[in-house]
Design a protein around this motif. Structure first.
Motif, PDB file in Angstrom:
ATOM      1  N   THR A  51      -6.178  12.399   0.456  1.00  0.00           N
ATOM      2  CA  THR A  51      -6.044  10.979   0.808  1.00  0.00           C
ATOM      3  C   THR A  51      -7.012  10.650   1.938  1.00  0.00           C
ATOM      4  N   ASN A  52      -7.784   9.588   1.750  1.00  0.00           N
ATOM      5  CA  ASN A  52      -8.687   9.092   2.783  1.00  0.00           C
ATOM      6  C   ASN A  52      -8.692   7.568   2.743  1.00  0.00           C
ATOM      7  N   ALA A  53      -9.379   6.961   3.692  1.00  0.00           N
ATOM      8  CA  ALA A  53      -9.421   5.495   3.746  1.00  0.00           C
ATOM      9  C   ALA A  53     -10.804   5.013   4.173  1.00  0.00           C
ATOM     10  N   THR A 100     -10.496   7.907   8.040  1.00  0.00           N
ATOM     11  CA  THR A 100     -10.785   6.492   7.784  1.00  0.00           C
ATOM     12  C   THR A 100     -12.243   6.269   8.152  1.00  0.00           C
ATOM     13  N   SER A 108      -8.275   0.301   4.851  1.00  0.00           N
ATOM     14  CA  SER A 108      -7.891  -0.228   6.149  1.00  0.00           C
ATOM     15  C   SER A 108      -8.881  -1.344   6.463  1.00  0.00           C
ATOM     16  N   THR A 135       0.845  -1.206   0.000  1.00  0.00           N
ATOM     17  CA  THR A 135       0.000   0.000   0.000  1.00  0.00           C
ATOM     18  C   THR A 135       0.877   1.252   0.000  1.00  0.00           C
ATOM     19  N   THR A 157      -2.478   7.106   5.941  1.00  0.00           N
ATOM     20  CA  THR A 157      -3.497   7.946   5.295  1.00  0.00           C
ATOM     21  C   THR A 157      -3.485   9.360   5.874  1.00  0.00           C
ATOM     22  N   ASN A 160      -7.423   4.502   0.399  1.00  0.00           N
ATOM     23  CA  ASN A 160      -6.824   3.253   0.886  1.00  0.00           C
ATOM     24  C   ASN A 160      -7.870   2.403   1.592  1.00  0.00           C
ATOM     25  N   CYS A 211       1.002   4.037  -3.074  1.00  0.00           N
ATOM     26  CA  CYS A 211       0.714   5.428  -2.679  1.00  0.00           C
ATOM     27  C   CYS A 211       1.872   6.346  -3.057  1.00  0.00           C
TER      28      CYS A 211
END
Ligand SMILES: NC(=O)c1ccc[n+]([C@@H]2O[C@H](COP(=O)([O-])OP(=O)(O)OC[C@H]3O[C@@H](n4cnc5c(N)ncnc54)[C@H](O)[C@@H]3O)[C@@H](O)[C@H]2O)c1
Length: 247
Positions: A181-183, A237, A142, A118, A167, A140, A122
């Motif tokens: 960027t988030n998850a 996240t 998680s 990952t 993240t 991403n 990224c």
């Protein structure tokens, strides 16, 4: 008008389950798709499915934990589509043993693929986005496993915890380039990670929603995070788990 019209989306681990559903949904919203997966037959099958629904899709075979494979994938996608706007990181492998029974080599392999893989996609896709100069969105995966102790897993849970932190760091470091960027932290969805068979009985009392999730229900949140609808969201996240985290 699609929510991702004209965007180029790389779906890592797009060959199955959540990555497959996301490839199809993102394409239906106007994105051109590039699947990066280690299993050619899966990647080719989803590429065909996207084409059948009228979308555009290519695939590159490789392994996320191998930097040369990641760089090769980026070069091929840029050669084909000219750029990358969205990265969705779905590839992972999991352990099913407590720490005292987990072989050290298996531990290293899971961290290598799930955490380091990952990180590498990224890092190098972000580098490409910075070069392009007009931003991008990275999502991403998680897992709910990052937030609870588990009797039967450890390496996967550690990797998924690291992805929450990665993240946040990426959100802070890349915002200056217009990259968000988030998850997502799913609860149990479709088949289990690495599993071949979709769950028949989805019912469970451990979830507010009373059932396990469908891959499409992760894909729709990934679409939100990848789109401009989430333009004010950084480093989060989202617990997309049928309410498992609030019971
Ligand atoms: N399914 C769930 O219940 C669940 C729950 C929580 C979190 N998640 C997370 O969501 C994401 C997607 O899960 P899924 O269930 O769709 O996974 P999956 O195992 O069904 O599919 C993963 C895909 O990644 C590919 N892949 C695996 N290792 C790879 C490698 N080294 N290099 C390149 N490709 C590789 C596989 O070939 C496969 O196509 C994962 O990050 C997972 O940890 C899933």
């Amino acid at each position: 008008m699609g929510r991702l019209d004209g965007k180029i989306a790389v779906i890592v681990g797009g060959g199955r389950n959540i990555g497959r559903a996301s490839s199809k949904l993102f394409a239906s919203e106007g994105a051109k798709i590039a699947i990066f997966d280690m299993e050619e037959s899966r990647a080719a099958a989803v590429t065909e499915e996207v084409a059948e629904q009228g979308g555009e899709c290519m695939y590159v075979v490789g392994e996320v934990q191998k930097v040369d494979d990641v760089k090769n994938m980026i070069a091929k996608v840029v050669e084909h589509y000219g750029r990358i706007d969205i990265l969705l990181n779905c590839a992972a492998i999991s352990d099913r043993k407590p720490m005292l029974e987990l072989d050290d080599e298996d531990y290293r392999k899971i961290i290598e693929v799930t955490q380091n893989g990952t990180y590498f996609t990224c890092k190098y896709v972000a580098e490409q986005m910075v070069k392009q100069g007009d931003g991008g969105a990275i999502v991403n995966f998680s897992s709910g496993s990052a937030f609870n102790g588990n009797k039967q897993r450890v390496a996967y849970d550690m990797a998924k915890g690291a992805i929450v932190t990665l993240t946040m760091d990426m959100a802070v470091q890349l915002a200056q380039y217009g990259i968000r960027t988030n998850a997502i932290a799913p609860g149990i969805t479709g088949s289990q990670v690495g599993g071949m068979i979709a769950m028949e009985d989805r019912s469970t009392n451990n979830l507010v929603g009373g059932r396990a999730g469908y891959p499409e229900e992760q894909a729709s949140v990934a679409l939100f995070l990848a789109s401009d609808d989430a333009r004010h969201l950084y480093g989060q996240t989202l617990r997309n788990d049928g309410g498992g985290s609030v019971l």
